[in-house]
Scaffold this active site. Structure first.
Site, PDB file in Angstrom:
ATOM      1  N   SER A 166      40.072  44.675  36.986  1.00  0.00           N
ATOM      2  CA  SER A 166      41.231  45.385  37.517  1.00  0.00           C
ATOM      3  C   SER A 166      41.668  46.463  36.523  1.00  0.00           C
ATOM      4  CB  SER A 166      42.342  44.379  37.831  1.00  0.00           C
ATOM      5  OG  SER A 166      43.319  44.939  38.667  1.00  0.00           O
ATOM      6  N   ARG A 238      56.355  42.349  42.584  1.00  0.00           N
ATOM      7  CA  ARG A 238      55.354  41.296  42.431  1.00  0.00           C
ATOM      8  C   ARG A 238      54.944  40.716  43.782  1.00  0.00           C
ATOM      9  NH1 ARG A 238      51.291  39.703  39.135  1.00  0.00           N
ATOM     10  NH2 ARG A 238      51.151  37.458  38.947  1.00  0.00           N
ATOM     11  N   ASP A 327      37.851  41.471  48.444  1.00  0.00           N
ATOM     12  CA  ASP A 327      38.868  42.255  47.730  1.00  0.00           C
ATOM     13  C   ASP A 327      39.375  43.381  48.628  1.00  0.00           C
ATOM     14  OD1 ASP A 327      40.437  43.691  45.945  1.00  0.00           O
ATOM     15  OD2 ASP A 327      38.974  43.592  44.316  1.00  0.00           O
ATOM     16  N   HIS A 356      41.090  39.888  45.471  1.00  0.00           N
ATOM     17  CA  HIS A 356      41.007  40.572  44.180  1.00  0.00           C
ATOM     18  C   HIS A 356      41.077  39.595  43.013  1.00  0.00           C
ATOM     19  CE1 HIS A 356      41.440  43.871  41.370  1.00  0.00           C
ATOM     20  NE2 HIS A 356      42.582  43.384  40.930  1.00  0.00           N
ATOM     21  N   ASP A 357      41.872  38.557  43.141  1.00  0.00           N
ATOM     22  CA  ASP A 357      42.042  37.593  42.051  1.00  0.00           C
ATOM     23  C   ASP A 357      40.793  36.767  41.767  1.00  0.00           C
ATOM     24  OD1 ASP A 357      44.574  38.229  41.235  1.00  0.00           O
ATOM     25  OD2 ASP A 357      45.569  36.527  42.198  1.00  0.00           O
TER      26      ASP A 357
END
Length: 376
Positions: A166, A238, A327, A356-357
């Site tokens: 990232s 967040r 992702d 993505h994580d």
């Protein structure tokens, strides 16, 4: 880290501050004033970093790991005083692991502009007041420039490998383009050659949420007490970001339309996002979030270098560009562009429902690729 307790009001900033337990941090202080790409100068810079393993006699076993937006130098290890979260790549770093610290010297700096020991908006300037709104805008290249000075201070002329995911992948890639002779091997995970309009668009409401918080105070809130920082705006940011970090398939499978529970009007997925927002506002700084997000938006490895293709052709490191099939923030096609443009690269893909994580979650798949990267 300054905190008012997990059940009370969050601190004005979740930044690490002088007087807090140092944990495993060490500090590097460049002798020279850092000159930024903008032409501004940033005096009194400090970079917090952590290391594992021992640098060998010819300094050939050093590995640099670059963290993501809300990560920090604590890539391995348990929660302990000074480190409110466990190591974010703990499954990969240590004796006998893919990044074997019996053989390797692993270095993880907290990014310039961050808030966990490195100089950023929550740090005091030379006049003793918090930098706050006075902190200059910085680029990914500025962040790498100070890491080059750190490598010099550590005696590392050439990294055995540089790895990052990232935002960390942006810095890793810049390392290999800016200093090709100093990077033997490179791994970029879930990260592009340049931030796209879609990624900038997703970041825009996050920035607006923080800047619209009445407690933002133009970026000068760091002297406030519990509840007097822009924690509401940071929490909204967040929530938006975390939804992009996971896949729709995972969220639907994991939560569906389930309510949170009796007497709670929220859906379970809303409670999940609320939880992650509450955790972040207690360990991060809103101004760092804004600053680093803007530096990510400005990421373009081809800027001033004749375009992306010309820039990628400079890379000489053996490279694995790693995409994630689920992702939706940094789609695999963007990562393939790296593999297609770097002469020494191959493309690999993590298969996972976690979006993505996945570069943080799928330890076994990442470990296999790390071992390949470090192999002769």
């Amino acid at each position: 880290m300054s905190s008012s307790g997990s059940t009370g009001l969050p601190p004005a900033t979740g930044a690490w501050r002088a007087g807090d337990p140092p944990g495993r941090r060490q500090w590097f202080r460049p002798e020279a004033v850092l000159r930024l790409e903008s032409g501004q100068e940033l005096p009194g810079v400090e970079i917090a970093y952590e290391t594992w393993g021992t640098l060998n006699a010819d300094a050939s076993n050093a590995v640099l790991i670059e963290h993501a937006l809300t990560g920090d130098s604590h890539a391995a290890g348990d929660i302990e005083p000074g480190h409110p979260s466990p190591g974010w790549w703990d499954g990969l770093i240590g004796p006998g692991k893919a990044l074997d610290t019996d053989e390797l010297f692993v270095v993880v700096p907290n990014v310039l502009g961050g808030c966990q020991g490195s100089t950023g908006p929550a740090s005091p300037a030379e006049d003793g007041r918090y930098w706050g709104s006075r902190f200059p805008r910085i680029t990914v290249r500025d962040q790498v420039a100070v890491e080059v000075a750190l490598a010099d201070a550590l005696g590392v002329e050439r990294w055995a490998a540089v790895l990052g995911g990232s935002m960390g992948g942006m810095r890793a890639l810049e390392w290999a383009v800016m200093e090709p002779s100093r990077v033997r091997a490179l791994m970029v995970l879930a990260s592009p050659a340049a931030s796209s309009a879609d990624q900038i668009a997703w970041s825009a409401p996050q920035l607006h949420a923080i800047l619209a918080d009445p407690n933002w105070k133009g970026g000068d809130y760091h002297a406030g007490g519990p509840g007097e920082g822009p924690h509401l705006g940071l929490g909204v940011a967040r929530r938006i970001a975390h939804a992009t970090y996971r896949s729709a398939e995972e969220l639907n499978e994991r939560f569906g339309r389930s309510p949170q529970g009796e007497g709670d009007p929220r859906f379970a997925v809303e409670s999940y996002l609320d939880h992650h927002a509450d955790k972040l506002v207690r360990r991060f700084d809103a101004a760092s979030y804004v600053l680093l997000t803007r530096s990510m938006n400005g990421h373009d490895v081809g800027r001033g270098r004749g375009g992306v293709g010309e820039a990628l052709s400079r890379v000489t490191a053996r490279t694995i560009a790693v995409g994630v099939d689920s992702d939706r923030l940094y789609p695999p096609g963007q990562v393939r562009e790296l593999a297609d443009g770097i002469p020494t690269a191959r493309y690999a893909e993590i298969s996972s429902p976690y979006g993505h994580d996945s570069f943080l979650v799928e330890t076994e798949q990442v470990a296999t690729l790390v071992k390949e990267l470090l192999g002769d």
